[in-house]
Motif scaffolding. Sequence first.
Motif: not given
Lengths: 266, 266
Positions: B55-80
Amino acid sequence: MPREITAFSNPLIKRVRELRDKRHRREQRQFLAEGLRILTEARETGRLPQTLFYAAASAGHPLVNALSIDVEAAGGESIQTTPDILSKLSGKDNPQAVVGVFDEFASSLDALERGKADIWLVAERLRDPGNLGTILRTGDAVGAGGLILIGESVDPFSVEAVRASMGALFTVPVVQAEWSEFVPWLRSGPGQLVGLSLDTESDYRAARYASPTFLLTGNEAQGMPPNYAAECDLLVKIPMLGKADSLNAAVATAVMAYEVLAQRRG
Amino acid sequence: MPREITAFSNPLIKRVRELRDKRHRREQRQFLAEGLRILTEARETGRLPQTLFYAAASAGHPLVNALSIDVEAAGGESIQTTPDILSKLSGKDNPQAVVGVFDEFASSLDALERGKADIWLVAERLRDPGNLGTILRTGDAVGAGGLILIGESVDPFSVEAVRASMGALFTVPVVQAEWSEFVPWLRSGPGQLVGLSLDTESDYRAARYASPTFLLTGNEAQGMPPNYAAECDLLVKIPMLGKADSLNAAVATAVMAYEVLAQRRG
């Protein structure tokens, strides 16, 4: 009095269907229980539904007949209906053979006889109806005196809780109370309050339990508040070897309750 | 690649929503897991979603950020996306902050290393996804080597099972096998098969368990078939003091597993 209902539009069907909703249960002070096993257990403990619905196909079943006869002898009503209407009442595609409408019953702290059991279960802000029903079922198995629900709890008379209890709702007394009522009642007589906690070195197998033991389980997501833990006579932990930091609330309650039972039995 | 989706009609949303259905999970060989706690647990065990919704409201959460970065680094997609779409994906009114789409993973009997754990869980024709998830969660806690599902079982990748496992689906190997495959595999190495039964005088606390112990739990409604019981090296019973004749399957598994663990630990 109707003996057979086949129309979905029948007002009684509509009214009974509404008992799936908490607000209507509160207004009508009645609840639903489904299935021959659960209704037979209720009957054996002396609780009969005010209204019994059964499928025409089940009419010859001896347990259905016994229920039907007892319900009518007690002044209730026994109604033959269709599988579709039973499905509607129970909210399941594969309806049970019988659905009963029971008057709600509730116990109070003052009505509990603490001397009659070695184990009592206490749950704080339980959220999940399946957990509540499962804890009642475990309570029946360990011979618990009752289940005391502290604070804002899921409704023990919800369809899901009754179903998960497998009939134990009829055999294990349930009391709803505030913490501010529970503590004075607890301290007015013998009883050891035992809480599950992560903040203790005391292993649940090494601890020794006094009779009657009151086992306190905290909220599924948050555990118990610090002032609840401070009130406990004993805090114990269940070992957790994996990545998770907690067990399911009904599982933790059962592991604890069976340890207390084993110590009682020697 | 989309970085933000706000339309219910988006075809990706439709496809992901379909993963709540078993047939679509089988076709797509993917499943859903929800919630920051479960997705973070998955990440810590090295499993990342192919697609992460937050959710857009969770965009600043450090664990959400960490997940999002790792997902994209692994070739996945992170969608708000929006809370409404997260609700639609998860089927809950109060959606979790994140929903992930994972590739299914499955283990096989031959991939299990029986020497690496003292306790293994075996469940026969488990029907309830909540029980399956709860048994996985218990398995994580007792350090079980894995859960072996025998016969026609509920899907361990169902939304309800994943939710009840609280992340243990990612930490405890799950194998689906037929009884006819399981028995030869079991007998090809060390292992004591222990079954819960009503037809024995052997109390579960008095019995002695050999390592590795394979704890067999029967179907919720019917228990285990006689030929399964006959194959067991040991049948034990858990005392039942009340009216009911059985415990919830996940509760019975946990009470047994913690007894085995206590014996192992000393």
